[in-house]
Design an enzyme around this catalytic site. Sequence first.
Site, PDB file in Angstrom:
ATOM      1  N   GLY B  72       6.756  14.436  -3.947  1.00  0.00           N
ATOM      2  CA  GLY B  72       7.242  15.602  -3.229  1.00  0.00           C
ATOM      3  C   GLY B  72       8.238  16.428  -4.025  1.00  0.00           C
ATOM      4  O   GLY B  72       8.182  17.659  -4.018  1.00  0.00           O
ATOM      5  N   ASN B 152      13.265  16.231   7.519  1.00  0.00           N
ATOM      6  CA  ASN B 152      13.205  14.793   7.265  1.00  0.00           C
ATOM      7  C   ASN B 152      14.292  14.006   7.999  1.00  0.00           C
ATOM      8  O   ASN B 152      14.133  12.831   8.264  1.00  0.00           O
ATOM      9  CB  ASN B 152      13.291  14.500   5.774  1.00  0.00           C
ATOM     10  N   GLN B 180       7.157  15.739   5.086  1.00  0.00           N
ATOM     11  CA  GLN B 180       7.264  14.935   6.301  1.00  0.00           C
ATOM     12  C   GLN B 180       6.153  15.245   7.304  1.00  0.00           C
ATOM     13  O   GLN B 180       6.005  14.535   8.293  1.00  0.00           O
ATOM     14  CB  GLN B 180       8.629  15.171   6.979  1.00  0.00           C
ATOM     15  N   HIS B 202       3.490   8.674  -0.374  1.00  0.00           N
ATOM     16  CA  HIS B 202       4.206   7.500   0.140  1.00  0.00           C
ATOM     17  C   HIS B 202       4.794   7.727   1.528  1.00  0.00           C
ATOM     18  O   HIS B 202       5.350   6.798   2.120  1.00  0.00           O
ATOM     19  CB  HIS B 202       5.288   7.041  -0.838  1.00  0.00           C
ATOM     20  N   THR B 238      -1.928  12.691 -18.271  1.00  0.00           N
ATOM     21  CA  THR B 238      -3.047  11.836 -17.894  1.00  0.00           C
ATOM     22  C   THR B 238      -2.957  11.547 -16.405  1.00  0.00           C
ATOM     23  O   THR B 238      -1.903  11.155 -15.903  1.00  0.00           O
ATOM     24  CB  THR B 238      -2.987  10.525 -18.694  1.00  0.00           C
ATOM     25  N   CYS B 326      25.280   7.956   1.690  1.00  0.00           N
ATOM     26  CA  CYS B 326      26.307   7.085   1.127  1.00  0.00           C
ATOM     27  C   CYS B 326      25.999   6.624  -0.278  1.00  0.00           C
ATOM     28  O   CYS B 326      26.855   6.567  -1.132  1.00  0.00           O
ATOM     29  CB  CYS B 326      26.441   5.836   1.991  1.00  0.00           C
TER      30      CYS B 326
HETATM   31  C1  LIG Z   1       1.585  11.822 -28.520  1.00  0.00           C
HETATM   32  C2  LIG Z   1       1.381  12.025 -27.062  1.00  0.00           C
HETATM   33  N1  LIG Z   1       2.290  12.723 -26.354  1.00  0.00           N
HETATM   34  C3  LIG Z   1       2.163  12.928 -25.049  1.00  0.00           C
HETATM   35  C4  LIG Z   1       1.078  12.444 -24.354  1.00  0.00           C
HETATM   36  C5  LIG Z   1       0.991  12.735 -22.890  1.00  0.00           C
HETATM   37  O1  LIG Z   1       1.150  11.591 -22.114  1.00  0.00           O
HETATM   38  P1  LIG Z   1       0.644  11.571 -20.600  1.00  0.00           P
HETATM   39  O2  LIG Z   1      -0.807  11.898 -20.644  1.00  0.00           O
HETATM   40  O3  LIG Z   1       0.930  10.209 -20.133  1.00  0.00           O
HETATM   41  O4  LIG Z   1       1.403  12.615 -19.863  1.00  0.00           O
HETATM   42  C6  LIG Z   1       0.094  11.718 -25.046  1.00  0.00           C
HETATM   43  C7  LIG Z   1      -1.096  11.142 -24.392  1.00  0.00           C
HETATM   44  O5  LIG Z   1      -1.906  11.763 -23.768  1.00  0.00           O
HETATM   45  C8  LIG Z   1       0.251  11.505 -26.433  1.00  0.00           C
HETATM   46  O6  LIG Z   1      -0.651  10.827 -27.122  1.00  0.00           O
HETATM   47  C1  LIG Z   2      11.149  16.933   3.345  1.00  0.00           C
HETATM   48  C2  LIG Z   2      11.087  16.196   2.054  1.00  0.00           C
HETATM   49  N1  LIG Z   2      10.896  16.880   0.920  1.00  0.00           N
HETATM   50  C3  LIG Z   2      10.807  16.273  -0.275  1.00  0.00           C
HETATM   51  C4  LIG Z   2      10.929  14.912  -0.393  1.00  0.00           C
HETATM   52  C5  LIG Z   2      10.857  14.298  -1.740  1.00  0.00           C
HETATM   53  O1  LIG Z   2       9.705  13.531  -1.936  1.00  0.00           O
HETATM   54  P1  LIG Z   2       9.650  12.445  -3.090  1.00  0.00           P
HETATM   55  O2  LIG Z   2      10.789  11.524  -2.869  1.00  0.00           O
HETATM   56  O3  LIG Z   2       8.321  11.807  -2.958  1.00  0.00           O
HETATM   57  O4  LIG Z   2       9.788  13.162  -4.388  1.00  0.00           O
HETATM   58  C6  LIG Z   2      11.138  14.147   0.782  1.00  0.00           C
HETATM   59  C7  LIG Z   2      11.279  12.680   0.765  1.00  0.00           C
HETATM   60  O5  LIG Z   2      12.088  12.080   0.139  1.00  0.00           O
HETATM   61  C8  LIG Z   2      11.218  14.809   2.015  1.00  0.00           C
HETATM   62  O6  LIG Z   2      11.428  14.131   3.156  1.00  0.00           O
END
Ligand SMILES: Cc1ncc(COP(=O)(O)O)c(C=O)c1O
Ligand SMILES: Cc1ncc(COP(=O)(O)O)c(C=O)c1O
Lengths: 392, 392, 140, 140
Positions: B72, B152, B180, B202, B238, B326
């Site tokens: 989110g 939320n 939410q 989630h 990826t 908190c």
């Molecule tokens: C050298 C390098 N940098 C960055 C990435 C990007 O990683 P990801 O695809 O996990 O975002 C890759 C692989 O795709 C990579 O080989």
């Molecule tokens: C209204 C709202 N926006 C954004 C988020 C952020 O989502 P995430 O924690 O999956 O990045 C949440 C939950 O934490 C949410 O309740």
Amino acid sequence: MDKLIYMDNSATTPVKKEVLETMLPYFSEKFGNPSSVYSLGSQSKVAVEESREKIAKAIGAKPKEIFFTAGGSEADNWAIKGIAYANKEKGNHIITSKIEHHGILHTCEYLEKQGFKVTYLDVDEYGVVDLEQLKDSINDETILISIMYANNEIGTIQPVEEIGQIAKEKGIYFHTDAVQAVGHIKIDVNKLNIDMLSMAAHKFYGPKGIGALYIRQGVKIDPLISGGGQERNRRAGTENVPGIVGMGKAIELAYKDIEEKNQKLIYLRERLIKGILDNIDHVRLNGHPTNRLPGNVNVCFEFIEGESLLLSLDMEGIAASSGSACTSGTLDPSHVLLAIGLPHEIAHGSLRLSLGDFNTEEEVDYVVEKLVDIVARLRAMSPLYEKVKEGK
Amino acid sequence: MDKLIYMDNSATTPVKKEVLETMLPYFSEKFGNPSSVYSLGSQSKVAVEESREKIAKAIGAKPKEIFFTAGGSEADNWAIKGIAYANKEKGNHIITSKIEHHGILHTCEYLEKQGFKVTYLDVDEYGVVDLEQLKDSINDETILISIMYANNEIGTIQPVEEIGQIAKEKGIYFHTDAVQAVGHIKIDVNKLNIDMLSMAAHKFYGPKGIGALYIRQGVKIDPLISGGGQERNRRAGTENVPGIVGMGKAIELAYKDIEEKNQKLIYLRERLIKGILDNIDHVRLNGHPTNRLPGNVNVCFEFIEGESLLLSLDMEGIAASSGSACTSGTLDPSHVLLAIGLPHEIAHGSLRLSLGDFNTEEEVDYVVEKLVDIVARLRAMSPLYEKVKEGK
Amino acid sequence: MYSEKVMEHFRNPRNVGEIEDADGIGEVGNPKCGDIMKMYLKIEDGVIVDVKFKTFGCGSAIASSSMATEMVKGKTIEEAMKVTNKAVAEALDGLPPIKMHCSVLAEQAIKAALLDYAKKNNIEIEGLEDFDPTEDPHEH
Amino acid sequence: MYSEKVMEHFRNPRNVGEIEDADGIGEVGNPKCGDIMKMYLKIEDGVIVDVKFKTFGCGSAIASSSMATEMVKGKTIEEAMKVTNKAVAEALDGLPPIKMHCSVLAEQAIKAALLDYAKKNNIEIEGLEDFDPTEDPHEH
Ligand SMILES: Cc1ncc(COP(=O)(O)O)c(C=O)c1O
Ligand SMILES: Cc1ncc(COP(=O)(O)O)c(C=O)c1O
């Protein structure tokens, strides 16, 4: 062979059994939000911190210098944009290289549109960045040097220590995209004077969708994703607990017996290279002959095109990749192969075979055997090969 | 009760068994990179696209309008920054509300430092944004309205349709943080004139670390994460294939029998609210009395502080949360409770009980029973309550 | 998040309550900030013979109050004056960084009660000359 | 990514090879762009009696070449002129958008071979007046 021969470990790796097992409890049982007060939450928090420690230890960092991301690309974008925006009063110049992953290159290009200046360093025929050009490119406005640790296509390992030294002397931040190096090569961020380092778990038998950015304590960087107080206020979002746990386990396994594993990989790599070069003509090895990733083989077969090579290999149950990013919407040959000086038509015929922990000698020999046939078949279809045979 | 009573479903939810099962093959067997040419890769690609279709269908969008993110917060950051940077020639003004999630608020604050102007709309005592103020705030520079779908903390559902209408009439992009709401309320992006919508798996029994941003076709937005050509060049990295597959399954399950599920949730919610209000004095219900998330209960107990309430509940095996953040490094009471007009000292005593598919009537009654004791015990310790009793 | 010691004192806080005929009462904190501590001391011949507290606040505020009362009970005024916030936090096996102010509050509550006692009895207590019970511990 | 039909033609391409005494030869594409198609036609009495191709290129380039040769074999020149890139792509059960240029290339290769035949035989073929075999199909 009836089982798949997977030789694309640089693209991604399977999650190891032990890794998946450590992840499993965190999906449906220990699923608490680490920021929560109650026990179910604290449990997750502890798991996250244990993983952070493992990752820190693997690269010689402090746990509080590790920040989880969704992968390598996010880490790259964060490092580049985060430094650029946070330090724009200091300067607007970034130095990188022509052979970086698109995660770096496209981010730099984006920043150019926002008014930043970027120098893209040349590389030599083996894909090693030009250190003299690096020194000459540094000016009063330079705020960041970002050079990858090891290249994802041709496997060449960069002189990271020298770059770190230069950056340190000039007081410029040094980021390295170590997505291909972490889990495969021993790294010590302090010895190498690295200020930021990107990694992605799925490149070392961890899960997809999780990575990390190491940020040396004291580095001034803006967040890329603002919001909740997670990751000590630097990267918002509910923690991907199973992913984080998996990444911790994966990095631990990756550095266990790494010398032995790499010895085996290098043996297989050399056997594969020799098999190809000895049995097929008009072929060249790309990348540095020795200073390359243990599992990386990258060759160009003249007169044929990479994708048809891949499809043919797939028909034989062999998974590999080509420099030419056929499927990503562009028909240009690999910018890396062009940067090391290959002509377009040769760059189109590249093949990357990246070996991993599960590959065997038998597989290597099988791949060589099949490659001989496939290359012969495709060349028989190629009007370019015909001309060569005729001596044109 | 010997099992944990989990009433913090707004913080995160357990991954449902069916969801985890659909994910499992994609870790170690069907682990191919979706961008790869070979069959193992195409398999992943197909799985990703099937999930995209499910998500699109759930909110009435086209599959190509769904872009996967890490959750989110990334979706929120992308929407806000992406629109701001891509449209800065058109204007520099953003309208949002005072009760947004920090993923929106801190991103807006960040943009203010970069020179953008942000209006934070007030809300009424129930937490509903002021539509008149919204209309009055729009000026020639306004490029984006971002108002959350449902809050939320206090669960209040916003007049999204009216906001969409206003945005459409004025030709301004409308983003809604529906983290939410998705999976809990029926949503139709076309009927509601929504241009962008954030979600996170989630929150509806999918995995952590995966979310999506819906972007209406034609919306001009910069990428937040540049690099490879994934997600049609708009979000590099990826693909988190198991996460994406899990999200698809989760949203499908979430909207199956949603009416019945919500009927049950609303019954439990009302029973819980009644139980609390009837059995404890000096307590108030926060949020809209009826137009609120089916599972959301938010109350303030005067004279006691939220965290000690949570710890006490945890001791009884009850997981809940408080508005006061908190643990996130700040001691300020919830910005949402302050925005609806609560004084600081009352805002400190807030409790959010968010019900989900696994909660039972028995649990609700048990929680009420325990709450009565806990509140009494903490009040007996509180110097503020003492004064009230004495009539001071 | 919290040590077992903190949780133990939160679960079973010692000396909760009021002392009807207290010799010194101190109240510190601010409901706006989410924590108030009130300490009651019974002092005989310069010795704290009884102590009670009431606290509005988070888990560590309650635990800190409880621990602080334990640490001063039976002590002389001079000894009680030496109970620092650090000592309270250490006795609890540590507090999370953002909760350290709770131990500060506990120290201040004791001192405020001692100051009240001093004023009522027209005596001076060494170390309380510059003490201001209204100072905000969050700023520390 | 590819249809079963494309894969089938890639696996078993029809009419691969050269014709020694071809009546028309056309070559289009550019090695820089990663694809070249060369078509050989044997034409008797205005009918394409034999056709062969050689292609350097990706899977869909090879499949498109193969399909295109099938579609013109045995056809008159006029009929062959009606084989459009769309028809080739459809016959293959579609091509991915970024691969559409492969079918364009196939159409052009046929036309280039026909143009060569026309030039050699000093005839005009309707529809080839403005045909330029060096035009880049990637721009389409
Ligand atoms: C050298 C390098 N940098 C960055 C990435 C990007 O990683 P990801 O695809 O996990 O975002 C890759 C692989 O795709 C990579 O080989
Ligand atoms: C209204 C709202 N926006 C954004 C988020 C952020 O989502 P995430 O924690 O999956 O990045 C949440 C939950 O934490 C949410 O309740």
